[in-house]
Design a protein around this motif. Sequence first.
Motif: not given
Length: 176
Positions: A129-130, A143-145, A166-169
């Motif tokens: 998963c993320k 890992f994304m945001c 949420k937007p990708m960091a």
Amino acid sequence: MRPGRTMGNSVGTPGPQGYENNPSHYQAYLKCPACPGVLLCPLNSEGQPYQFSQCSQMPQLHHFCTSCLSPWLPSSEASGGCCSNRSCQVVSTLLTCDTVKDPQSRVFGCPVFRACPKCYSLIMHTKGCKYVTCPTCHHRFCFMCLQRSEECQKAKDLYWSLSCTKPMAERQRFLT
């Protein structure tokens, strides 16, 4: 070429003393982290780039490390200066690493490496998963945001989704 770099013509752009209006003395442009200007990368007498770059729009000649874009410490008699960031190599990796290209990956489009938001250890998403757990400090985050897993999980219906609500960091930069 590193993210943030663009090639261009430096003719007419002010630069370090002795380099004005001479495009052969610049390697490439970097976007200045402090203003809308560009960082000019002067080349030494052998044609090699210095480890610092200068902003074309800052009134005082402000220097930044070309690897991590942190402030460059002025030279002393013993040295030609140095990067102010003790994590220069880590930040350089974060700024220049490739992105995850596997469309089946749960973190597709993210940089291959992220730094733990708590201890700044480099982490690579390998599978699953993320969410990742830092092997150094055991901090669990998306890992994304880059939010703590508890914060990212607030959208419970999307907990196992392929994407984050949420937007990708952006690529990470920090100074230690």
